[in-house]
Write a protein that holds these residues in place. Structure first.
Motif, PDB file in Angstrom:
ATOM      1  N   ALA A   7       0.842  -1.203   0.000  1.00  0.00           N
ATOM      2  CA  ALA A   7       0.000   0.000   0.000  1.00  0.00           C
ATOM      3  C   ALA A   7       0.872   1.246   0.000  1.00  0.00           C
ATOM      4  N   LEU A  19      -7.826   4.239   2.688  1.00  0.00           N
ATOM      5  CA  LEU A  19      -6.814   3.206   2.420  1.00  0.00           C
ATOM      6  C   LEU A  19      -5.875   3.052   3.613  1.00  0.00           C
ATOM      7  N   ASN A 133      -2.881  -2.494  -3.618  1.00  0.00           N
ATOM      8  CA  ASN A 133      -4.014  -1.592  -3.379  1.00  0.00           C
ATOM      9  C   ASN A 133      -3.883  -0.307  -4.170  1.00  0.00           C
ATOM     10  N   ASP A 134      -4.922  -0.012  -4.964  1.00  0.00           N
ATOM     11  CA  ASP A 134      -4.998   1.226  -5.744  1.00  0.00           C
ATOM     12  C   ASP A 134      -3.814   1.385  -6.711  1.00  0.00           C
ATOM     13  N   THR A 162      -6.876  -4.623  -5.110  1.00  0.00           N
ATOM     14  CA  THR A 162      -8.074  -3.993  -4.556  1.00  0.00           C
ATOM     15  C   THR A 162      -8.198  -2.553  -5.047  1.00  0.00           C
ATOM     16  N   HIS A 164      -9.757   0.865  -4.351  1.00  0.00           N
ATOM     17  CA  HIS A 164     -10.378   1.666  -3.287  1.00  0.00           C
ATOM     18  C   HIS A 164     -11.123   2.861  -3.870  1.00  0.00           C
TER      19      HIS A 164
END
Length: 478
Positions: A7, A19, A133-134, A162, A164
């Motif tokens: 992340a 997040l 993530n993102d 994922t 977000h």
């Protein structure tokens, strides 16, 4: 099962939005049920010294970014039982802000590559699944396939991506492929990374991941449609069989009005008189008339169109004719900042516009307000409504994304529901719903039941952590 959660931010080290909360709370919940979940983020200069002083340096090495080799230091710190790793490079991460820099494409291309190169230097931890993530971390996934897939410990590694917030995609020129990602021009095609006349990091994560998830079941369906799909709806439709919608939870250890140090007076669902004291203290602090009976509507948000500010702009004059107090906290687009400043000047006894961000004041608003307004145009999950429910502030929301999955409109005939909602992105529908909530507020028996129902709901990560484990199992068997 071993999961590396990749992340661009994680509480308590650095956090700009939801997040940051997820990157801390989800690994914590997974570890409670026996999953070895760990987190890796950049070592930003904004991380507090008391954290940096406890970090241990594991290794340093060089990372190829185009034709240059860039320094990478790998650091580790265990916090709240979660092992965190940090990627250190002063020229990329010693900045005033974590994002919004002219070279974000290069910075996060470097970060993605550095994460992959770091794995061989971890202390006997080899992830089964790389959970990115993102857009900032999306390029780990195509680069894993391009450069590492056939090497030693990387061979059986699976990937989850994922989303977000689909609006922020990390779109850059085609040249980023070879200048920073070391990928060839074969990746510049519609079925790979090409997006309009450039490339989309977000698209790369979606195309190459073994599974794609997003942060609420409703948002997972919405993004397959053109209105919410940000130009990727066709791709997401084609991914339906491996697209999961898993609702974010709330870290109820941190967000607990009984123990929250930011409250003027701590309280729970059985001591609502103390909640009213929080309202009086906040009114005093913000120079509003002190009156525990007046309905107070809170709003803690980024002041951008996604958050439904256009609806407020259309009816704020009518809204402030009501017998209410409206407390706003946040920064964002100039037009919305100016709007709130103007109406706070015009209605100083009704509107407190706090055009900055302060985490302590945010919690005080949740604790003091009677209602919490989130009229979002779209909302992948939203955490504000969950905190509001936990603190006994009744959400008024538009039925979209995670708001639709967590807030259920009060039904005066059955007594069911935990908030108020409206379906169309329409200012007068919103105003009608606010007036409906105010009407209910004056019926003290009804209102107390609503507050009790909100405060005693289950918003923990436990159920969601179970759904993530089911997805990870699916990824390992497909």
């Amino acid at each position: 099962m071993k999961i590396l959660f990749v992340a661009s931010e994680a509480f308590p080290f650095i956090k700009t939005g939801g997040l940051g909360d997820v990157a801390y709370a989800l690994p914590k919940a997974l570890r409670k049920v026996g999953v070895d979940a760990r987190v890796i983020i950049p070592k930003y200069s904004q991380i507090k010294d008391h954290f940096k002083d406890k970090m241990t340096k594991l290794w340093d090495f060089e990372v190829p970014v185009g034709e240059k080799n860039q320094y990478c230091g790998l650091w580790k710190l265990e916090h709240d039982g979660i092992p965190f790793y940090f990627i250190d490079n002063e020229s990329y991460f010693n900045r005033e802000n974590p994002y919004g820099e002219y070279d974000d494409g290069e910075r996060f291309a470097y970060f993605s590559k550095a994460v992959l190169d770091s794995i061989v230097h971890f202390d006997e931890f080899v992830p089964d699944i790389l959970h990115c993530n993102d857009w900032h971390t999306a390029m780990c996934i195509p680069m894993l396939q391009a450069f590492y897939q056939n090497q030693g410990i990387y061979q059986n590694m699976r990937t989850v991506f994922t989303i977000h917030n689909l609006r922020y995609q990390g779109v850059y020129g085609e040249e980023v492929l070879w200048q920073q990602l070391n990928l060839d021009s074969g990746y510049y095609s519609e079925d790979k990374l090409k997006f309009h006349d450039g490339i989309s990091f977000m698209k790369g994560g979606i195309v190459y991941a073994n599974a794609v998830s997003t942060v609420s079941p409703t948002y997972a369906e919405e993004i397959k449609n053109e209105y919410y799909g940000e130009g990727l709806h066709g791709l997401l439709q084609s991914k339906s069989s491996n697209l999961f919608g898993i609702l974010n939870g709330l870290d109820t250890d941190i967000n607990d009005p009984r123990t929250d140090m930011h409250m003027f007076v701590n309280y729970d669902e059985n001591t609502l008189d103390n909640k009213a004291k929080n309202k009086e203290k906040l009114q005093e602090m913000l120079n509003l008339p002190v009156n525990r009976d007046i309905p107070m509507i809170g709003m803690v948000t980024r002041l951008v169109d996604q958050k439904g500010l256009d609806l407020i702009q259309a009816v704020i004059g009518e809204m402030l004719q009501e017998d209410i107090q409206f407390v706003v906290l946040g920064t964002g687009d100039r037009q919305y900042e100016d709007m709130f400043k103007f109406f706070a000047w015009k209605y100083p006894t009704k509107l407190s516009a706090n055009i900055y961000f302060d985490a302590s004041l945010a919690q005080k608003i949740y604790g003091a307000s009677d209602m919490f307004l989130m009229p979002s145009q779209f909302e992948p999950c939203g955490i504000g409504q969950l905190i509001a429910l936990r603190y006994g502030s009744i959400p008024i929301v538009r039925e979209t994304g995670g708001l639709n999955d967590t807030v259920f409109s009060y039904n005066e005939f059955t007594g069911e529901g935990n908030g108020f909602s409206f379906a169309n992105f329409n200012a007068h529908d919103m105003l009608y719903t606010i007036r409906r909530a105010i009407g209910c507020y004056w019926n003290k028996e009804t209102w107390t039941k609503l507050v009790y129902s909100g405060m005693t709901g289950d918003y923990t990560w436990d159920k969601s952590a179970g759904e993530y484990i089911d997805m990870y199992n699916w990824v390992q068997t497909h």
